[in-house]
Design an enzyme around this catalytic site. Structure first.
Site, mmCIF file in Angstrom:
data_model
loop_
_atom_site.group_PDB
_atom_site.id
_atom_site.type_symbol
_atom_site.label_atom_id
_atom_site.label_comp_id
_atom_site.label_asym_id
_atom_site.label_seq_id
_atom_site.Cartn_x
_atom_site.Cartn_y
_atom_site.Cartn_z
ATOM 1 N N HIS A 46 -38.787 30.729 22.830
ATOM 2 C CA HIS A 46 -38.928 31.590 21.657
ATOM 3 C C HIS A 46 -37.537 32.094 21.278
ATOM 4 O O HIS A 46 -36.904 32.809 22.054
ATOM 5 C CB HIS A 46 -39.872 32.773 21.964
ATOM 6 C CG HIS A 46 -41.316 32.355 22.038
ATOM 7 N ND1 HIS A 46 -42.208 32.877 22.944
ATOM 8 C CD2 HIS A 46 -42.000 31.449 21.284
ATOM 9 C CE1 HIS A 46 -43.399 32.303 22.745
ATOM 10 N NE2 HIS A 46 -43.297 31.442 21.757
ATOM 11 N N GLU A 49 -36.047 35.681 21.705
ATOM 12 C CA GLU A 49 -35.999 36.266 23.047
ATOM 13 C C GLU A 49 -34.667 35.931 23.718
ATOM 14 O O GLU A 49 -34.600 35.463 24.854
ATOM 15 C CB GLU A 49 -37.207 35.776 23.872
ATOM 16 C CG GLU A 49 -38.528 36.243 23.248
ATOM 17 C CD GLU A 49 -39.772 35.566 23.797
ATOM 18 O OE1 GLU A 49 -39.661 34.762 24.746
ATOM 19 O OE2 GLU A 49 -40.864 35.837 23.265
ATOM 20 N N GLU A 206 -41.885 37.290 32.314
ATOM 21 C CA GLU A 206 -41.769 38.063 31.070
ATOM 22 C C GLU A 206 -40.977 39.340 31.329
ATOM 23 O O GLU A 206 -41.475 40.276 31.963
ATOM 24 C CB GLU A 206 -43.169 38.451 30.558
ATOM 25 C CG GLU A 206 -43.961 37.334 29.934
ATOM 26 C CD GLU A 206 -43.830 37.301 28.400
ATOM 27 O OE1 GLU A 206 -43.116 38.145 27.831
ATOM 28 O OE2 GLU A 206 -44.464 36.411 27.807
HETATM 29 ZN ZN LIG Z 1 -41.961 34.271 24.446
#
Ligand SMILES: [Zn+2]
Length: 233
Positions: A46, A49, A206
């Site tokens: 992504h 990010e 994450e």
């Molecule tokens: Zn992501």
């Protein structure tokens, strides 16, 4: 493994290989391991990010030589990274573009901020695996044959490991983030699902909502250990 002093951590002192090119023609770079690849760690599938790229780069720059067992991709979506977009240059969310049994052609909805409604529209691609960046990452994994993959994301602040593996539990313990079996909403065509269908364990790491400085303090030491320690699963 001996680590470089901080004063020497400004650059990555060895070469990457290109494992393909993005839609805009940017090389997709991998920093290979010296020995057989047991683990692949990638960041920024992504493009918004970028804190994951910075943290993983900082970790890589601690090393005096390539990791013995761990390959590194700093930006799986370089076009999104330079444009600051979640998707690639064609507006495709690459983490919904993998050829999985649950891939869907419906638009992908995401949140512009963590507290916003899920109402920003992206594409999952015209077909499963339609994007150059997706295809190249799959070919890289087929070539490297890692035993596991760690995918860096933000900002959900959890370690998503449906296998509850030793590797996932270790990252959770070291990062202080909770271990969860899923992220709590459907993710058709996600890399993790593709991995599961290939019997390739995937741990999604994450980061939380933190500053780059906090990410450097909290996550870079974990990533340095991941690159240098003998791996468990
Ligand atoms: Zn992501």
């Amino acid at each position: 493994m001996k680590l470089r002093p901080r004063q020497e951590q400004g650059t990555i002192p060895w070469q990457s290989d290109a494992y393909g090119h993005s839609h805009l023609g940017i090389p997709l770079e991998v920093w290979r391991s010296t020995g057989p690849c047991r683990l692949l760690v990638f960041a920024a599938i992504h493009g918004e990010e970028g804190e994951t790229t910075t943290a993983l780069s900082k970790a890589l720059r601690h090393l005096t030589e390539p990791s013995p067992h761990c390959a590194v991709v700093l930006a799986a979506n370089p076009d999104g990274l330079i444009r600051g977009t979640r998707g690639n240059a064609r507006g495709v969310d690459l983490n919904r573009n993998f050829p999985t049994s649950d891939w869907q052609s419906d638009p992908v909805l995401h949140r512009s901020t963590l507290d916003a409604p899920r109402d920003v529209t992206l594409s999952p691609g015209d077909t499963p695996g339609s994007e150059l960046e997706t295809q190249a990452l799959i070919l890289l994994i087929r070539e490297l044959e890692p035993e596991a993959v760690v995918a860096l994301h933000a900002p959900l602040a959890c370690i998503d490991d449906p296998n509850n593996s030793d590797l996932g539990r270790w990252i959770a313990e070291r990062s202080g983030l909770p271990l969860v079996p899923d992220v709590g909403y459907p993710t058709p065509g996600a890399f993790g699902t593709w991995g599961a269908e290939q019997r390739l364990p995937v741990v999604t790491y994450e980061f939380g909502l933190i500053t780059p400085d906090d990410a450097a303090r909290k996550h870079v030491p974990v990533l340095v250990e991941l690159l240098t320690r003998p791996i468990q699963q």
